[in-house]
Design a protein around this motif. Structure first.
Motif, PDB file in Angstrom:
ATOM      1  N   ASP A 150     -32.580 -11.173  68.312  1.00  0.00           N
ATOM      2  CA  ASP A 150     -31.666 -12.066  69.021  1.00  0.00           C
ATOM      3  C   ASP A 150     -30.346 -12.116  68.252  1.00  0.00           C
ATOM      4  O   ASP A 150     -30.304 -12.554  67.093  1.00  0.00           O
ATOM      5  CB  ASP A 150     -32.273 -13.467  69.124  1.00  0.00           C
ATOM      6  N   ALA A 151     -29.262 -11.673  68.892  1.00  0.00           N
ATOM      7  CA  ALA A 151     -27.985 -11.541  68.206  1.00  0.00           C
ATOM      8  C   ALA A 151     -27.462 -12.873  67.685  1.00  0.00           C
ATOM      9  O   ALA A 151     -26.980 -12.959  66.546  1.00  0.00           O
ATOM     10  CB  ALA A 151     -26.952 -10.904  69.137  1.00  0.00           C
ATOM     11  N   GLU A 152     -27.539 -13.909  68.470  1.00  0.00           N
ATOM     12  CA  GLU A 152     -26.999 -15.199  68.045  1.00  0.00           C
ATOM     13  C   GLU A 152     -27.782 -15.759  66.859  1.00  0.00           C
ATOM     14  O   GLU A 152     -27.195 -16.331  65.927  1.00  0.00           O
ATOM     15  CB  GLU A 152     -27.005 -16.192  69.206  1.00  0.00           C
ATOM     16  N   PHE A 153     -29.104 -15.576  66.877  1.00  0.00           N
ATOM     17  CA  PHE A 153     -29.910 -16.019  65.742  1.00  0.00           C
ATOM     18  C   PHE A 153     -29.541 -15.234  64.493  1.00  0.00           C
ATOM     19  O   PHE A 153     -29.355 -15.808  63.406  1.00  0.00           O
ATOM     20  CB  PHE A 153     -31.399 -15.843  66.056  1.00  0.00           C
ATOM     21  N   LEU A 154     -29.394 -13.893  64.631  1.00  0.00           N
ATOM     22  CA  LEU A 154     -29.075 -13.064  63.466  1.00  0.00           C
ATOM     23  C   LEU A 154     -27.677 -13.351  62.939  1.00  0.00           C
ATOM     24  O   LEU A 154     -27.441 -13.273  61.732  1.00  0.00           O
ATOM     25  CB  LEU A 154     -29.224 -11.589  63.819  1.00  0.00           C
ATOM     26  N   LYS A 155     -26.739 -13.682  63.800  1.00  0.00           N
ATOM     27  CA  LYS A 155     -25.409 -14.048  63.325  1.00  0.00           C
ATOM     28  C   LYS A 155     -25.492 -15.227  62.363  1.00  0.00           C
ATOM     29  O   LYS A 155     -24.816 -15.264  61.329  1.00  0.00           O
ATOM     30  CB  LYS A 155     -24.496 -14.407  64.500  1.00  0.00           C
ATOM     31  N   ARG A 156     -26.341 -16.207  62.698  1.00  0.00           N
ATOM     32  CA  ARG A 156     -26.501 -17.368  61.818  1.00  0.00           C
ATOM     33  C   ARG A 156     -27.180 -16.973  60.513  1.00  0.00           C
ATOM     34  O   ARG A 156     -26.797 -17.451  59.431  1.00  0.00           O
ATOM     35  CB  ARG A 156     -27.292 -18.461  62.538  1.00  0.00           C
ATOM     36  N   VAL A 157     -28.175 -16.091  60.613  1.00  0.00           N
ATOM     37  CA  VAL A 157     -28.864 -15.614  59.408  1.00  0.00           C
ATOM     38  C   VAL A 157     -27.885 -14.882  58.497  1.00  0.00           C
ATOM     39  O   VAL A 157     -27.825 -15.128  57.276  1.00  0.00           O
ATOM     40  CB  VAL A 157     -30.042 -14.691  59.788  1.00  0.00           C
ATOM     41  N   PHE A 158     -27.100 -13.964  59.078  1.00  0.00           N
ATOM     42  CA  PHE A 158     -26.150 -13.183  58.281  1.00  0.00           C
ATOM     43  C   PHE A 158     -25.091 -14.093  57.659  1.00  0.00           C
ATOM     44  O   PHE A 158     -24.656 -13.861  56.520  1.00  0.00           O
ATOM     45  CB  PHE A 158     -25.488 -12.111  59.146  1.00  0.00           C
ATOM     46  N   HIS A 159     -24.675 -15.112  58.380  1.00  0.00           N
ATOM     47  CA  HIS A 159     -23.697 -16.059  57.831  1.00  0.00           C
ATOM     48  C   HIS A 159     -24.294 -16.825  56.654  1.00  0.00           C
ATOM     49  O   HIS A 159     -23.647 -16.980  55.600  1.00  0.00           O
ATOM     50  CB  HIS A 159     -23.237 -17.037  58.914  1.00  0.00           C
ATOM     51  N   ASP A 160     -25.513 -17.299  56.805  1.00  0.00           N
ATOM     52  CA  ASP A 160     -26.156 -18.061  55.729  1.00  0.00           C
ATOM     53  C   ASP A 160     -26.332 -17.220  54.476  1.00  0.00           C
ATOM     54  O   ASP A 160     -26.245 -17.732  53.349  1.00  0.00           O
ATOM     55  CB  ASP A 160     -27.519 -18.588  56.195  1.00  0.00           C
TER      56      ASP A 160
END
Length: 421
Positions: free
Chosen positions: A37-47
């Protein structure tokens, strides 16, 4: 995860690892992305940007889910590579003739000083997971120093095959300093590739050149990082230098990942720049041919581009087709003049890197790239990778140097120094 041949489309399990298909084609790695899920991974990558001293502090392993999700952390060999600067430069914007922002991605800031680290961390980590203790490459310089660094970091052996001419001694010295076994041979980069394609298995050597699809997976992270830095909005163009063509292959693959998974809405166009004296791929595209004709004796002062038979040309061609990309070639003089501008802009690069800025300038002048389009140029290596080039340009006797910055002798008197100021 599976391996898919770029020539015959044969599929094999990644557990049955090989560099080439039985038909002779190179493999691509294809991931199962159905559950991502792109939106979930964006948050993971940001964290993960706040990570310190874990694999996820790396600008490559931050994106592990898109690169090598199956690898156990115990095998990861990292120096927290990636995390390199993305700079806007008014000087380079002016030099290239652009009306819009020109960004420079300084892969020169990697631990060994080049973009090769993004791919090498993954290649060496994969080789370790297979139980290899000897790693090899043939190289004009950057690959060898990167491999030597990671192999030593993992307490493994590296064996580097280096042509005995038209290379940068700085890179060879760096490779020796990292503890590699450096083997100098009479021939070209392509001769070295052919040798270990035939003999690596019997010698127990794990190959870390661009024929290795795991190295390509690591290099994809360069475009992931650019996209994340720009809040997932890429510029109109990505300009890349081309020697072995691994970088344009990797970045093209990374762009397709981002578009397919919904990280970005549209693909930027790719411009691939080669040196005029080593430009078999550009000539193939310009002449409308479908097969590459190798150059037996390539020569360019930008030694990292001095490759006459790039092994990844079919993958690179696919990138151009998928992104409506273009190619061009630039002279050594154009490369060195562009390098002088990148250097005095405060960013700096080796000659091969400057091919991107020279290429952008040429493509804008030819109206292939519009002055009002945005672009990011990939700078692949550190300015101290080739100090001979700096010496020749600024302190040599050449009359063709356009932006020479010579040493100014002076007496330590007020009048003498005031005359300089």
């Amino acid at each position: 995860m599976k391996l898919v041949c770029v020539d015959c489309n044969k599929e094999v399990s990644a557990d049955l690892f090989d560099y080439q298909c039985t038909c002779g084609g190179l493999f691509d790695i294809v991931h199962d992305t159905a559950q991502l899920d792109a939106e979930f991974l964006k948050r993971v990558f940001h964290d993960r940007l706040s990570e310190r001293m874990t694999p996820y502090a790396s600008g490559v392993w931050r994106y592990k889910e898109l690169i090598f999700p199956e690898l156990a952390d115990e095998y990861i060999t990292t120096k927290y590579e990636g995390n390199t600067g993305l700079y806007a430069s008014e000087q380079i914007q002016s030099y290239t003739g652009s009306n819009r922002k020109v960004l420079l991605k300084a892969q020169s800031e990697n631990p060994s000083g080049s973009f090769k680290d993004n791919g090498m961390t993954v290649a060496v980590s994969h080789g370790r997971s297979l139980g290899y203790q000897r790693f090899t490459c043939t190289s004009t310089g950057n690959t060898s120093s990167s491999l030597a660094m990671y192999a030593s970091l993992a307490n493994q052996e590296s064996y580097v095959f280096v042509p005995n001419k038209n290379i940068s001694l700085n890179k060879v010295l760096q490779t020796l300093a990292y503890g590699a076994n450096v083997i100098s041979f009479d021939g070209t980069y392509d001769d070295g590739i052919r040798f270990y394609e035939q003999h690596s298995k019997e010698l127990g050597l794990y190959i870390c050149n661009s024929i290795n699809p795991f190295r390509i997976e690591g290099q994809k992270s360069i475009v992931y990082e650019i996209a994340q830095y720009l809040n997932w909005n890429l510029p109109d163009w990505v300009v890349i230098p081309g020697g072995a063509l691994s970088n344009v292959t990797a970045l093209g693959k990374g762009l397709q990942d981002l578009k397919k998974l919904g990280f970005i809405d549209k693909l930027p166009r790719v411009a691939l720049v080669q040196a005029e004296g080593a430009s078999p791929f550009h000539r193939m595209v310009a002449e409308g041919r479908t097969e590459l004709v190798p150059e037996p004796t390539p020569y360019t002062r930008a030694s990292a581009l001095n490759i006459g038979n790039p092994p990844s040309w079919k993958k690179a061609l696919r990138t151009l087709e998928e992104t409506n990309g273009v190619t061009c070639s630039v002279t050594d003089q154009e490369i060195l003049d562009a390098k002088a501008w990148v250097d005095k802009s405060g960013i700096g690069c080796e000659p091969a890197s400057a091919a991107t800025v020279a290429g952008l300038r040429k493509l804008i002048a030819q109206q292939v790239i519009d002055k009002d389009e945005t672009a990011v140029c990939i700078l692949t290596g550190n300015m101290l990778k080739d100090t001979d080039a700096l010496h020749e340009y600024h302190l040599g006797e050449s009359s063709t140097t356009s932006y020479k910055n010579a040493i100014r002798p002076a007496e330590l008197t007020l009048d003498s120094i005031q005359s300089i100021l």
